[in-house]
Motif scaffolding. Structure first.
Motif, PDB file in Angstrom:
ATOM      1  N   UNK A   4     -95.781  46.499 -15.763  1.00 61.62           N
ATOM      2  CA  UNK A   4     -96.052  47.884 -16.147  1.00 61.62           C
ATOM      3  C   UNK A   4     -96.397  48.664 -14.895  1.00 61.62           C
ATOM      4  N   UNK A   5     -96.956  49.871 -15.064  1.00 61.32           N
ATOM      5  CA  UNK A   5     -97.218  50.731 -13.908  1.00 61.32           C
ATOM      6  C   UNK A   5     -98.587  50.512 -13.283  1.00 61.32           C
ATOM      7  N   UNK A   6     -99.493  49.689 -13.882  1.00 61.59           N
ATOM      8  CA  UNK A   6    -100.861  49.519 -13.362  1.00 61.59           C
ATOM      9  C   UNK A   6    -100.950  48.324 -12.419  1.00 61.59           C
ATOM     10  N   UNK A   7    -101.563  48.526 -11.242  1.00 64.66           N
ATOM     11  CA  UNK A   7    -101.796  47.420 -10.306  1.00 64.66           C
ATOM     12  C   UNK A   7    -103.166  46.815 -10.566  1.00 64.66           C
ATOM     13  N   UNK A   8    -103.242  45.478 -10.464  1.00 68.64           N
ATOM     14  CA  UNK A   8    -104.510  44.766 -10.650  1.00 68.64           C
ATOM     15  C   UNK A   8    -104.757  43.864  -9.459  1.00 68.64           C
ATOM     16  N   UNK A   9    -106.003  43.451  -9.313  1.00 68.70           N
ATOM     17  CA  UNK A   9    -106.404  42.636  -8.163  1.00 68.70           C
ATOM     18  C   UNK A   9    -106.274  41.157  -8.488  1.00 68.70           C
ATOM     19  N   UNK A  10    -105.593  40.428  -7.611  1.00 68.68           N
ATOM     20  CA  UNK A  10    -105.532  38.961  -7.665  1.00 68.68           C
ATOM     21  C   UNK A  10    -106.335  38.436  -6.489  1.00 68.68           C
ATOM     22  N   UNK A  11    -107.278  37.577  -6.757  1.00 69.65           N
ATOM     23  CA  UNK A  11    -108.160  37.080  -5.695  1.00 69.65           C
ATOM     24  C   UNK A  11    -108.437  35.596  -5.893  1.00 69.65           C
ATOM     25  N   UNK A  12    -108.950  34.945  -4.849  1.00 68.95           N
ATOM     26  CA  UNK A  12    -109.264  33.516  -4.947  1.00 68.95           C
ATOM     27  C   UNK A  12    -109.508  32.904  -3.578  1.00 68.95           C
ATOM     28  N   UNK A  13    -109.540  31.566  -3.552  1.00 71.70           N
ATOM     29  CA  UNK A  13    -109.815  30.826  -2.323  1.00 71.70           C
ATOM     30  C   UNK A  13    -108.783  29.720  -2.147  1.00 71.70           C
ATOM     31  N   UNK A  14    -108.331  29.537  -0.910  1.00 74.51           N
ATOM     32  CA  UNK A  14    -107.418  28.447  -0.562  1.00 74.51           C
ATOM     33  C   UNK A  14    -108.226  27.373   0.153  1.00 74.51           C
ATOM     34  N   UNK A  15    -108.171  26.128  -0.332  1.00 72.84           N
ATOM     35  CA  UNK A  15    -108.949  25.031   0.259  1.00 72.84           C
ATOM     36  C   UNK A  15    -108.096  23.787   0.362  1.00 72.84           C
ATOM     37  N   UNK A  16    -108.624  22.768   1.106  1.00 74.46           N
ATOM     38  CA  UNK A  16    -107.896  21.503   1.243  1.00 74.46           C
ATOM     39  C   UNK A  16    -108.327  20.530   0.155  1.00 74.46           C
ATOM     40  N   UNK A  17    -107.902  19.269   0.300  1.00 78.09           N
ATOM     41  CA  UNK A  17    -108.164  18.287  -0.748  1.00 78.09           C
ATOM     42  C   UNK A  17    -109.643  17.964  -0.898  1.00 78.09           C
ATOM     43  N   UNK A  18    -110.453  18.292   0.140  1.00 77.73           N
ATOM     44  CA  UNK A  18    -111.902  18.053   0.073  1.00 77.73           C
ATOM     45  C   UNK A  18    -112.684  19.306  -0.302  1.00 77.73           C
ATOM     46  N   UNK A  19    -111.970  20.375  -0.661  1.00 81.71           N
ATOM     47  CA  UNK A  19    -112.647  21.605  -1.030  1.00 81.71           C
ATOM     48  C   UNK A  19    -113.076  22.452   0.147  1.00 81.71           C
ATOM     49  N   UNK A  20    -112.636  22.087   1.366  1.00 77.40           N
ATOM     50  CA  UNK A  20    -112.985  22.854   2.569  1.00 77.40           C
ATOM     51  C   UNK A  20    -111.984  23.996   2.741  1.00 77.40           C
ATOM     52  N   UNK A  21    -112.504  25.195   2.966  1.00 81.17           N
ATOM     53  CA  UNK A  21    -111.652  26.383   3.052  1.00 81.17           C
ATOM     54  C   UNK A  21    -110.621  26.248   4.173  1.00 81.17           C
ATOM     55  N   UNK A  22    -109.409  26.739   3.934  1.00 83.23           N
ATOM     56  CA  UNK A  22    -108.335  26.756   4.935  1.00 83.23           C
ATOM     57  C   UNK A  22    -108.190  28.204   5.410  1.00 83.23           C
ATOM     58  N   UNK A  23    -108.580  28.503   6.635  1.00 80.05           N
ATOM     59  CA  UNK A  23    -108.480  29.893   7.111  1.00 80.05           C
ATOM     60  C   UNK A  23    -107.031  30.297   7.362  1.00 80.05           C
ATOM     61  N   UNK A  24    -106.739  31.572   7.087  1.00 79.40           N
ATOM     62  CA  UNK A  24    -105.462  32.202   7.442  1.00 79.40           C
ATOM     63  C   UNK A  24    -104.250  31.576   6.742  1.00 79.40           C
ATOM     64  N   UNK A  25    -104.455  30.986   5.563  1.00 82.89           N
ATOM     65  CA  UNK A  25    -103.321  30.525   4.757  1.00 82.89           C
ATOM     66  C   UNK A  25    -102.512  31.746   4.311  1.00 82.89           C
ATOM     67  N   UNK A  26    -101.195  31.566   4.130  1.00 78.87           N
ATOM     68  CA  UNK A  26    -100.309  32.665   3.758  1.00 78.87           C
ATOM     69  C   UNK A  26     -99.972  32.576   2.268  1.00 78.87           C
ATOM     70  N   UNK A  27    -100.004  33.714   1.590  1.00 75.31           N
ATOM     71  CA  UNK A  27     -99.692  33.784   0.171  1.00 75.31           C
ATOM     72  C   UNK A  27     -98.688  34.917  -0.034  1.00 75.31           C
TER      73      UNK A  27
END
Length: 817
Positions: A4-27
């Motif tokens: 439709x015409x409305x934009x919404x926010x998609x957000x979240x976190x990218x992490x590795x297999x141990x739950x440690x954040x991965x900086x600068x991952x591309x989506x």
């Protein structure tokens, strides 16, 4: 793809297999790559998409690409994604031709393919261990004729007959003073992930506490080469890429140099060579058991560039393989050293692991932020205990050292010897009187006092003229680490004949919780802007006279939560009527501030919290190991009217957050954000005002607490916003330039911003600099040169350059920024 015409926010976190954040991952959106974003340093991402259905693609270097379906509706959508290390099949596609001609790489691919299975740290377990860390010191000392004559006289008895044992005593003393040795018997428990606890069963240290020994505990650094990255923060400025990992296969070259048989098994000796010295640190050899693809031994050395202290460092690990299914670390030897102008330190740390137990029974609360425990009994083990623990592990030189050291220590612990040492230390000399100060020590009572030297006694450059200031300090320490530390001083001005004085006392009554009582009484000069530019702080209008009594207390309320509070009562007076040395023609100055004498009763408190603060517990004290979380703090100050005749009435609140962290192989980042304001200014005096510091010319002040291009000192009563960021690349960028790694020059970038609404003041600055570490005596000195570009709504874009000098803190191995 419908929307439709409305934009919404998609957000979240990218992490590795141990739950440690991965900086600068591309989506990005599959088949619509223009709809893309990049995660921040904490792995967090945000995208705005129209309502509808999408297939997302998530990837990061060294990890498998992931595709995910998501539906965007009429509200914010939160989706977290996990990436896993690149599979061996993907790595093999990187260079097919290399696979055909490089058997060393083929072998390592098979080892990495089994990495998770053969890695003992993937399974909860307990293991017993023994550490022996030894240091040999070679000193080049040019003996004076006077000292040589003194030594010759010491070789004679009172009747002038040569002492046949003098030479032996001299050699024993040299051996005792030129070696340090630490032994540790421990049990290490591992519960998976970051859960670890070390129990030190016995600990024995011979020699100087100020030594260069490394790895006397297993909780600061773990040389686990089955991980992608090794975080050796107390050794190396950047994480170390492991050659036994998926990303490592892309970072190193592997060359088979030899194959041989040993105990019926075929062993392949593989040389590892960095592909890019900017991002890889290790070189050496890996020994692999063919067909089983188990690691038999590692022989690795580190590049010198990013070592914090040492000039060289090598690691040798040997493994055993019960059931031919796992690699259990059996022994580890670290060889390292550092050379100073007249001293060379050669060190080795040997560790032996035995009795692995892969069926431990850990209680639910066994693992916590306490990573290591050493009880008092661990320091009291006798020689029989150690003989049973160190079977066959001491060299002949170490055995001789222990025998000599024990013999000498027995002699040195006698009262007669201690008295003689104190007498020598307490001897008054001309140099002590003139420069160092006259000391007196009593080892039996653990006390020491000092009288100021003449250099400290005469103060030629002071506000209101030169002063004479005799001073006295006193220190006492108890066996349980409690201590009293004090300094007292009386001074008189030669120009005004005005007596002044100060006495300051600290009592550490609870070393484990850093419980400290403070008391300070002073009748002296004080400053209004204590944290100001060097061009402003000496101005006469910055000084007042104050008679002040302050009582303070600091305590750790719970792990990582600290409260520091003060109560202050003071009388403040103008310097009107004082005489000043007039050098205004050379250094322009102004007149002191004029105001009526007033009283001030002020209380203040700082509450700071660092979540998940890790630590080691010693018998009477706590050794902090840091945290991956930031430190949050809040400061409150209140001037209370009418109490003890107080004339002040104000309330001030300040809050902030600060953190230092590493971004993979890209370097170390730090930030500091804060905001504050006066809640009440009914009777706010200049001495209680809060200022934004004007910048120094040329000098580069701490960029986490100040600006480099702020041309005004701003007093702010209303809310302000302030932020600082600094990143040290630790060679990650510059080392890609040929020959730059040999220069050991690092790149630093940073930024700062300040917003003060009441002055309509906006200030921004960015900085770019080069830094290099040097040996300075037995410390590390970092010299930096920086270019700064400042801008804002009150100034035009202004470039400047600055220089800084920083000393590495030997306790926590950290710089001030």
């Amino acid at each position: 793809m419908n929307h439709s015409h409305a934009q919404q926010l998609l957000t979240g976190t990218i992490s590795d297999e141990n739950g440690i954040a991965i900086p600068f991952a591309k989506i990005y959106v599959k088949n619509s790559a223009e709809l893309r974003t990049i995660a921040n340093i904490d792995g967090q991402y945000e995208m705005r998409l129209y309502q509808g259905e999408y297939f997302l693609v998530i990837n990061a270097m060294g990890y498998e690409q992931v595709e995910a379906y998501v539906t965007i509706e009429e509200s914010t959508v939160t989706k977290n994604y996990q990436l896993y290390p690149t599979t061996i099949q993907d790595i093999e596609k990187v260079d097919v031709s290399a696979k055909k001609t490089n058997p060393g790489r083929e072998i390592m691919l098979k080892v990495v393919k089994k990495r998770d299975e053969i890695n003992p740290w993937n399974y909860p377990h307990s293991v017993n261990g023994y550490i022996k860390a030894s240091e040999k010191i070679d000193r080049k000392i040019k003996e004076s004729k006077k000292k040589k004559k003194q030594e010759e006289s010491e070789n004679l008895d009172p009747e002038g007959i040569e002492d046949p044992f003098a030479e032996k005593r001299k050699l024993d003393e040299e051996l005792a003073n030129n070696m340090n040795l630490v032994e540790v018997d421990f049990t290490r428990h591992f519960g998976g992930g970051t859960k670890v606890k070390e129990i030190r069963n016995a600990y024995d240290a011979r020699g100087s506490e100020r030594n260069n020994l490394y790895y006397t505990t297993t909780v600061k650094s773990n040389f686990n080469f089955f991980k992608n990255l090794l975080h050796l923060d107390d050794l190396h400025q950047t994480p170390v890429s492991s050659p036994i990992s998926g990303p490592g296969i892309l970072s190193y070259k592997y060359r088979l140099v030899e194959q041989y048989e040993e105990e019926g098994q075929k062993i392949s000796k593989i040389k590892i060579i960095p592909r890019n010295i900017a991002t890889t640190t290790l070189e050496g050899y890996i020994y692999v058991i063919d067909t089983l693809w188990l690691v038999q031994k590692l022989e690795l050395t580190m590049e010198k560039g990013n070592l914090l202290i040492y000039d060289y460092f090598s690691i040798t690990q040997e493994f055993e393989h019960p059931g031919d299914t796992i690699c259990l670390l059996k022994t580890q030897t670290l060889d390292y050293g550092v050379k100073y102008k007249n001293e060379t330190s050669t060190c080795s740390t040997f560790t032996e692991f035995e009795d692995y137990n892969f069926k431990p029974n850990f209680t639910s609360r066994f693992f916590n932020n306490e990573l290591s425990v050493t009880e008092k009994e661990a320091y009291e083990k006798d020689s029989t205990y150690w003989k049973n623990k160190r079977v066959g592990t001491l060299t002949p030189a170490e055995r001789e050292y222990i025998a000599v050291k024990d013999s000498i220590e027995d002699y040195r612990n006698r009262k007669e010897y201690l008295d003689s040492i104190d007498a020598a230390f307490n001897k008054v000399t001309a140099l002590k009187i003139l420069w160092w100060g006259v000391d007196h020590r009593n080892r039996a009572k653990k006390t020491q006092w000092t009288i100021n030297s003449l250099a400290a006694f005469v103060r030629p450059i002071m506000i209101a003229g030169p002063r004479l200031a005799p001073g006295f300090s006193y220190f006492k320490k108890w066996e349980n680490e409690r201590f009293i530390d004090s300094y007292s001083e009386f001074s008189v001005g030669l120009l005004n004949g005005d007596p002044k004085g100060v006495t300051d006392w600290r009592f550490r009554y609870d070393p484990f919780h850093f419980g400290t009582l403070r008391a300070n009484f002073s009748h002296s000069f004080d400053v209004i802007r204590g944290y100001d530019a060097i061009t402003q702080i000496y101005k006469r209008d910055n000084f007042i006279e104050a008679t002040d009594l302050t009582i303070g207390h600091n305590y750790e309320l719970m792990n990582g939560l600290y409260l520091d509070a003060d109560i202050s009562m003071s009388e403040r007076r103008s310097l009107k009527g004082y005489k000043f040395v007039n050098v205004d023609d050379v250094i322009p100055n102004n007149d002191p501030s004029e105001f009526e004498t007033y009283q001030a009763f002020i209380i203040d408190a700082t509450l700071s919290y660092t979540p998940n603060q890790k630590y080691m517990r010693e018998p009477n004290q706590k050794v902090l190991l840091g945290s991956k979380w930031p430190t949050f703090y809040i400061y409150y100050e209140k001037g209370i009217q009418d109490i003890f005749g107080s004339d002040v009435n104000h309330d001030y609140l300040l809050g902030g957050i600060m953190q230092t962290f590493k971004i993979g192989m890209l370097g170390t980042s730090s930030y500091h954000l804060k905001s504050g304001q006066f809640l009440n200014t009914k009777s706010l005096r200049d001495a209680d005002q809060k200022f934004h510091r004007r910048s120094d010319p040329i000098w580069f002040s701490n960029p986490l607490h100040s600006f480099q291009g702020l041309d005004s000192t701003l007093p702010s009563e209303k809310i302000f916003l302030e932020g600082h960021f600094v990143h040290h690349d630790n060679g990650a960028i510059l080392n890609k330039i040929p020959f730059m790694k040999k220069t050991r020059i690092g790149l630093v970038i940073g930024a700062g911003a300040l917003y003060v609404p009441e002055f309509d003041w906006e200030h921004y600055e960015i900085l770019l600099g080069l830094e290099r570490n040097f040996k300075f005596s037995k410390r590390r000195l970092r010299i930096g040169i920086y270019g700064v570009l400042s801008d804002g709504n009150q100034i035009k874009p202004t470039p400047s350059w600055k220089i800084s000098f920083a000393i590495l803190n030997n306790r926590n191995l950290k710089w001030n920024f």
